[in-house]
Motif scaffolding. Sequence first.
Motif, PDB file in Angstrom:
ATOM      1  N   HIS A 121       0.831  -1.209   0.000  1.00  0.00           N
ATOM      2  CA  HIS A 121       0.000   0.000   0.000  1.00  0.00           C
ATOM      3  C   HIS A 121       0.866   1.259   0.000  1.00  0.00           C
ATOM      4  O   HIS A 121       0.478   2.280  -0.588  1.00  0.00           O
ATOM      5  CB  HIS A 121      -0.937  -0.010   1.209  1.00  0.00           C
ATOM      6  N   ILE A 171       3.505   1.631  -1.628  1.00  0.00           N
ATOM      7  CA  ILE A 171       3.879   1.816  -3.030  1.00  0.00           C
ATOM      8  C   ILE A 171       2.706   2.330  -3.846  1.00  0.00           C
ATOM      9  O   ILE A 171       2.793   3.351  -4.542  1.00  0.00           O
ATOM     10  CB  ILE A 171       4.398   0.491  -3.615  1.00  0.00           C
ATOM     11  N   VAL A 172       1.585   1.599  -3.766  1.00  0.00           N
ATOM     12  CA  VAL A 172       0.430   1.894  -4.636  1.00  0.00           C
ATOM     13  C   VAL A 172      -0.108   3.297  -4.404  1.00  0.00           C
ATOM     14  O   VAL A 172      -0.389   4.030  -5.371  1.00  0.00           O
ATOM     15  CB  VAL A 172      -0.676   0.837  -4.406  1.00  0.00           C
ATOM     16  N   TRP A 173      -0.234   3.720  -3.134  1.00  0.00           N
ATOM     17  CA  TRP A 173      -0.802   5.031  -2.862  1.00  0.00           C
ATOM     18  C   TRP A 173       0.188   6.176  -3.056  1.00  0.00           C
ATOM     19  O   TRP A 173      -0.190   7.353  -2.979  1.00  0.00           O
ATOM     20  CB  TRP A 173      -1.392   5.069  -1.456  1.00  0.00           C
ATOM     21  N   VAL A 190       1.791   6.379  -5.966  1.00  0.00           N
ATOM     22  CA  VAL A 190       1.741   6.625  -7.416  1.00  0.00           C
ATOM     23  C   VAL A 190       0.924   7.867  -7.763  1.00  0.00           C
ATOM     24  O   VAL A 190       1.419   8.750  -8.482  1.00  0.00           O
ATOM     25  CB  VAL A 190       1.215   5.389  -8.169  1.00  0.00           C
ATOM     26  N   VAL A 200       8.034   3.829  -8.294  1.00  0.00           N
ATOM     27  CA  VAL A 200       6.799   3.319  -7.683  1.00  0.00           C
ATOM     28  C   VAL A 200       5.859   2.737  -8.726  1.00  0.00           C
ATOM     29  O   VAL A 200       5.077   1.825  -8.422  1.00  0.00           O
ATOM     30  CB  VAL A 200       6.092   4.408  -6.834  1.00  0.00           C
ATOM     31  N   LEU A 201       5.924   3.229  -9.961  1.00  0.00           N
ATOM     32  CA  LEU A 201       5.117   2.619 -11.023  1.00  0.00           C
ATOM     33  C   LEU A 201       5.557   1.178 -11.278  1.00  0.00           C
ATOM     34  O   LEU A 201       4.715   0.277 -11.412  1.00  0.00           O
ATOM     35  CB  LEU A 201       5.238   3.435 -12.316  1.00  0.00           C
ATOM     36  N   SER A 227       4.526  -0.886  -8.385  1.00  0.00           N
ATOM     37  CA  SER A 227       3.074  -0.991  -8.210  1.00  0.00           C
ATOM     38  C   SER A 227       2.479  -2.203  -8.914  1.00  0.00           C
ATOM     39  O   SER A 227       1.391  -2.662  -8.535  1.00  0.00           O
ATOM     40  CB  SER A 227       2.390   0.293  -8.702  1.00  0.00           C
ATOM     41  N   ALA A 266       2.877  -4.994  -6.432  1.00  0.00           N
ATOM     42  CA  ALA A 266       2.187  -4.551  -5.215  1.00  0.00           C
ATOM     43  C   ALA A 266       0.676  -4.605  -5.396  1.00  0.00           C
ATOM     44  O   ALA A 266      -0.057  -5.104  -4.523  1.00  0.00           O
ATOM     45  CB  ALA A 266       2.626  -3.134  -4.856  1.00  0.00           C
ATOM     46  N   LEU A 267       0.190  -4.098  -6.520  1.00  0.00           N
ATOM     47  CA  LEU A 267      -1.255  -4.111  -6.781  1.00  0.00           C
ATOM     48  C   LEU A 267      -1.767  -5.536  -6.955  1.00  0.00           C
ATOM     49  O   LEU A 267      -2.860  -5.878  -6.476  1.00  0.00           O
ATOM     50  CB  LEU A 267      -1.560  -3.275  -8.028  1.00  0.00           C
ATOM     51  N   GLY A 303       0.781   6.072   1.580  1.00  0.00           N
ATOM     52  CA  GLY A 303       1.244   6.754   0.374  1.00  0.00           C
ATOM     53  C   GLY A 303       1.765   8.150   0.659  1.00  0.00           C
ATOM     54  O   GLY A 303       2.925   8.464   0.354  1.00  0.00           O
TER      55      GLY A 303
END
Length: 309
Positions: A49, A51-53, A55, A191-192, A195, A198-199, A228
Amino acid sequence: MATDALAPDADSKARNGFLLALGAYLLWGLLPFYMKAVAHLPLIEVIAHRIVWSVPIAAAVLVWAGRTADFKAAIRSPRSIGMAALTATLISINWAIYVWAISVDRTVETALGYYINPLVVIVVGALVLGEKLDRLQIAAVALAAIAVAVLTVDAGKLPWVSLALAFSFAAYGFFRKTLPIGPSQGFLLEVLLLSVPALAYIIFLIANGQDHFISSNGTDTALLIGCGPVTSVPLLLFAFGAKLLRLSTIGIMQYIAPTMVFLIAVLIFDEPFGATQAIAFALIWAALAMYSWSMFRGREIRSAVLAPK
């Protein structure tokens, strides 16, 4: 006259840079409180999370700064993608160790790791880049080595948390310089790339009802989303602030965060801090004082050499 006219603008940039960098270091210094708040959640889920948040925040800042052209060029370059994948791996390892260490009451060791980091950078520069060390720098590295030895003898094992944090961040900084794009573009690219797994992991947890994002309470959901901003905001503040400051200023300011972390660990988290740790930290602080003096002295010598005669 021209110099005088430019001075206010230069002072304004330096002041803005200082405030941005100070904001970054203060947020990093307070980060253990947030990591304690998510300590009851699984480590990998927190990292995913985080990582994902990051982005959307990194993307929004990049659009706001008008630096999308550099980013588009980077994602078309296999070399940039490869180097970003490497730096993304290194920083994710650093994050994982940091989050885990705080969750198991080893925050003092994280502070030591980030104190050691500048000295590790000196060693990397000497060994990898062939940079020459002056006597003060050699003495500083020697004191740091003695501090690590003291902790190793006392515990019967290497202080691996501190060393892993120091070396992973030093390696990240070293390879990050190879990316031909700015800090904010590089962070978004990292992070992309991260992600994607991670996602996928977050979706897997949700599909199996093992997540703490949807299947848990609202507090856990908010904490995971907040991972994030607490990750990306200080890093982006630092990226913009560092551009406006001298390297020597950044060199001194980098001690703000580990000092705050150290004080939080000992005074608030009530982690053990005995005579051995006190000796080790005293050695590290002495080493950092030597390192800082060497850095300032080098700047003064360069200024004297380059000054108009």
